[in-house]
Design a protein around this motif. Sequence first.
Motif, mmCIF file in Angstrom:
data_model
loop_
_atom_site.group_PDB
_atom_site.id
_atom_site.type_symbol
_atom_site.label_atom_id
_atom_site.label_comp_id
_atom_site.label_asym_id
_atom_site.label_seq_id
_atom_site.Cartn_x
_atom_site.Cartn_y
_atom_site.Cartn_z
ATOM 1 N N GLY A 104 47.894 -29.315 -40.649
ATOM 2 C CA GLY A 104 47.812 -30.574 -41.372
ATOM 3 C C GLY A 104 46.679 -31.454 -40.896
ATOM 4 O O GLY A 104 46.790 -32.680 -40.940
ATOM 5 N N GLY A 105 45.581 -30.862 -40.411
ATOM 6 C CA GLY A 105 44.435 -31.633 -39.958
ATOM 7 C C GLY A 105 44.501 -32.059 -38.506
ATOM 8 O O GLY A 105 43.553 -32.674 -38.013
ATOM 9 N N VAL A 106 45.589 -31.766 -37.777
ATOM 10 C CA VAL A 106 45.726 -32.135 -36.369
ATOM 11 C C VAL A 106 45.904 -30.864 -35.551
ATOM 12 O O VAL A 106 46.360 -29.837 -36.073
ATOM 13 C CB VAL A 106 46.927 -33.078 -36.165
ATOM 14 N N PRO A 107 45.525 -30.892 -34.252
ATOM 15 C CA PRO A 107 45.710 -29.691 -33.422
ATOM 16 C C PRO A 107 47.180 -29.301 -33.309
ATOM 17 O O PRO A 107 48.074 -30.128 -33.475
ATOM 18 C CB PRO A 107 45.105 -30.104 -32.074
ATOM 19 N N SER A 108 47.406 -28.043 -32.998
ATOM 20 C CA SER A 108 48.769 -27.540 -32.861
ATOM 21 C C SER A 108 49.415 -28.104 -31.603
ATOM 22 O O SER A 108 48.726 -28.611 -30.692
ATOM 23 C CB SER A 108 48.749 -26.012 -32.794
ATOM 24 N N PRO A 109 50.759 -28.053 -31.489
ATOM 25 C CA PRO A 109 51.421 -28.512 -30.260
ATOM 26 C C PRO A 109 50.948 -27.759 -29.017
ATOM 27 O O PRO A 109 50.896 -28.357 -27.933
ATOM 28 C CB PRO A 109 52.906 -28.261 -30.543
ATOM 29 N N ALA A 110 50.614 -26.487 -29.141
ATOM 30 C CA ALA A 110 50.117 -25.732 -27.993
ATOM 31 C C ALA A 110 48.775 -26.275 -27.526
ATOM 32 O O ALA A 110 48.525 -26.439 -26.327
ATOM 33 C CB ALA A 110 50.008 -24.254 -28.357
ATOM 34 N N PHE A 111 47.867 -26.563 -28.454
ATOM 35 C CA PHE A 111 46.559 -27.116 -28.104
ATOM 36 C C PHE A 111 46.730 -28.491 -27.468
ATOM 37 O O PHE A 111 46.062 -28.818 -26.471
ATOM 38 C CB PHE A 111 45.685 -27.201 -29.353
ATOM 39 N N ALA A 112 47.617 -29.306 -28.021
ATOM 40 C CA ALA A 112 47.829 -30.648 -27.474
ATOM 41 C C ALA A 112 48.404 -30.590 -26.062
ATOM 42 O O ALA A 112 48.040 -31.403 -25.200
ATOM 43 C CB ALA A 112 48.750 -31.439 -28.396
ATOM 44 N N ALA A 113 49.293 -29.638 -25.785
ATOM 45 C CA ALA A 113 49.865 -29.519 -24.443
ATOM 46 C C ALA A 113 48.804 -29.119 -23.428
ATOM 47 O O ALA A 113 48.799 -29.613 -22.292
ATOM 48 C CB ALA A 113 50.998 -28.498 -24.462
ATOM 49 N N ALA A 172 51.510 -20.817 -27.344
ATOM 50 C CA ALA A 172 52.361 -20.668 -28.524
ATOM 51 C C ALA A 172 53.467 -19.654 -28.276
ATOM 52 O O ALA A 172 54.585 -19.797 -28.781
ATOM 53 C CB ALA A 172 51.513 -20.262 -29.724
ATOM 54 N N GLU A 173 53.176 -18.613 -27.481
ATOM 55 C CA GLU A 173 54.209 -17.624 -27.157
ATOM 56 C C GLU A 173 55.284 -18.236 -26.265
ATOM 57 O O GLU A 173 56.467 -17.910 -26.393
ATOM 58 C CB GLU A 173 53.581 -16.415 -26.486
ATOM 59 N N TRP A 174 54.903 -19.151 -25.363
ATOM 60 C CA TRP A 174 55.894 -19.862 -24.556
ATOM 61 C C TRP A 174 56.798 -20.695 -25.450
ATOM 62 O O TRP A 174 58.018 -20.697 -25.283
ATOM 63 C CB TRP A 174 55.181 -20.762 -23.543
ATOM 64 N N PHE A 175 56.170 -21.428 -26.388
ATOM 65 C CA PHE A 175 56.969 -22.280 -27.280
ATOM 66 C C PHE A 175 57.896 -21.444 -28.151
ATOM 67 O O PHE A 175 58.996 -21.886 -28.493
ATOM 68 C CB PHE A 175 56.054 -23.128 -28.143
ATOM 69 N N ALA A 176 57.460 -20.231 -28.530
ATOM 70 C CA ALA A 176 58.302 -19.371 -29.344
ATOM 71 C C ALA A 176 59.539 -18.897 -28.590
ATOM 72 O O ALA A 176 60.521 -18.474 -29.213
ATOM 73 C CB ALA A 176 57.504 -18.164 -29.835
ATOM 74 N N ARG A 177 59.515 -18.991 -27.257
ATOM 75 C CA ARG A 177 60.658 -18.574 -26.449
ATOM 76 C C ARG A 177 61.534 -19.750 -26.031
ATOM 77 O O ARG A 177 62.326 -19.648 -25.095
ATOM 78 C CB ARG A 177 60.172 -17.810 -25.222
ATOM 79 N N GLY A 178 61.392 -20.878 -26.715
ATOM 80 C CA GLY A 178 62.279 -22.011 -26.491
ATOM 81 C C GLY A 178 61.828 -22.985 -25.424
ATOM 82 O O GLY A 178 62.635 -23.798 -24.964
ATOM 83 N N VAL A 179 60.564 -22.937 -24.995
ATOM 84 C CA VAL A 179 60.046 -23.829 -23.962
ATOM 85 C C VAL A 179 59.400 -25.027 -24.637
ATOM 86 O O VAL A 179 58.720 -24.889 -25.653
ATOM 87 C CB VAL A 179 59.024 -23.085 -23.070
ATOM 88 N N ASP A 180 59.575 -26.233 -24.057
ATOM 89 C CA ASP A 180 58.928 -27.419 -24.601
ATOM 90 C C ASP A 180 57.694 -27.769 -23.769
ATOM 91 O O ASP A 180 57.397 -27.140 -22.744
ATOM 92 C CB ASP A 180 59.898 -28.598 -24.661
ATOM 93 N N ASP A 236 51.591 -14.757 -15.894
ATOM 94 C CA ASP A 236 52.521 -14.319 -14.847
ATOM 95 C C ASP A 236 53.879 -14.992 -14.936
ATOM 96 O O ASP A 236 54.900 -14.408 -14.535
ATOM 97 C CB ASP A 236 51.920 -14.583 -13.465
ATOM 98 N N LYS A 237 53.947 -16.226 -15.426
ATOM 99 C CA LYS A 237 55.193 -16.987 -15.436
ATOM 100 C C LYS A 237 55.807 -17.088 -16.833
ATOM 101 O O LYS A 237 56.582 -18.004 -17.114
ATOM 102 C CB LYS A 237 54.951 -18.392 -14.882
ATOM 103 N N LEU A 238 55.456 -16.155 -17.708
ATOM 104 C CA LEU A 238 55.995 -16.185 -19.073
ATOM 105 C C LEU A 238 57.519 -16.056 -19.022
ATOM 106 O O LEU A 238 58.052 -15.100 -18.449
ATOM 107 C CB LEU A 238 55.400 -15.050 -19.897
ATOM 108 N N PRO A 239 58.255 -17.002 -19.594
ATOM 109 C CA PRO A 239 59.727 -16.945 -19.530
ATOM 110 C C PRO A 239 60.259 -15.809 -20.405
ATOM 111 O O PRO A 239 59.602 -15.369 -21.350
ATOM 112 C CB PRO A 239 60.170 -18.319 -20.051
ATOM 113 N N PRO A 240 61.464 -15.316 -20.097
ATOM 114 C CA PRO A 240 62.036 -14.241 -20.913
ATOM 115 C C PRO A 240 62.504 -14.756 -22.259
ATOM 116 O O PRO A 240 62.796 -15.944 -22.432
ATOM 117 C CB PRO A 240 63.210 -13.738 -20.072
#
Length: 213
Positions: free
Chosen positions: A87-96, A122-130, A159-163
């Motif tokens: 929507g014209g703004v960076p993604s939540p992953a980019f902002a983090a 984005a893969e972290w966020f897909a696993r329920g991480v904020d 290395d620290k990717l959550p399950p």
Amino acid sequence: MSIEDGQVRWVTRTFWSRTAHDNEWWSTFLAAENDRATQQPNPQAPAAAPSTPAPAPASVPAPAAQVPQPRAAEPVPPVQPQPQLHGGVPSPAFAALARLGRVDSRLALSAADCAGLEGLVAEWFARGVDADYLTNVLTAGLPDAVGSPFGLVRRRLQDKLPPSLPATPVPPVPAEAPVCRVMPECTECGVPGRPEAFRDGLCRPCREPDPTP
């Protein structure tokens, strides 16, 4: 009497017989009617969908062979990763990732660095991480000097990717079968009741009237 979805529905049935029958015969007859009513299939149960054969794949003609033309090699400039815009703004992953440098200056990342690490976040966020959890993990226990913030963040993201948490399937709610019960009525007052409460078609109050005037 029929009970469906918590609602009671009364259905009146009249049985005629040219031959007189005793109480035992009628009790047996009504018991058989009750058994037949409870063994009827549930009309609310969904029918199995007929299997539809998969359509045959359409044949695609093979492309005509092309003869490569010799050409002089040209230097290809490196492609800089671009942030994924929503929507014209960076993604939540980019902002983090962009916020890391403001939380701890040792992890200051450029726009190209954030775009290059955006897929891992984005893969972290897909696993329920904020974003707060991600920031705490990436900034915890940093050395006094960080020579390559991009390399350190990438290594920690890998290395620290959550399950992945398994999704709990919701069991389907079985459809309740309607409850049907056959109840005779008194031939005198018309009050329904259980078969064993009637004698000669009469309920107890009609069969044994109150002697009190």
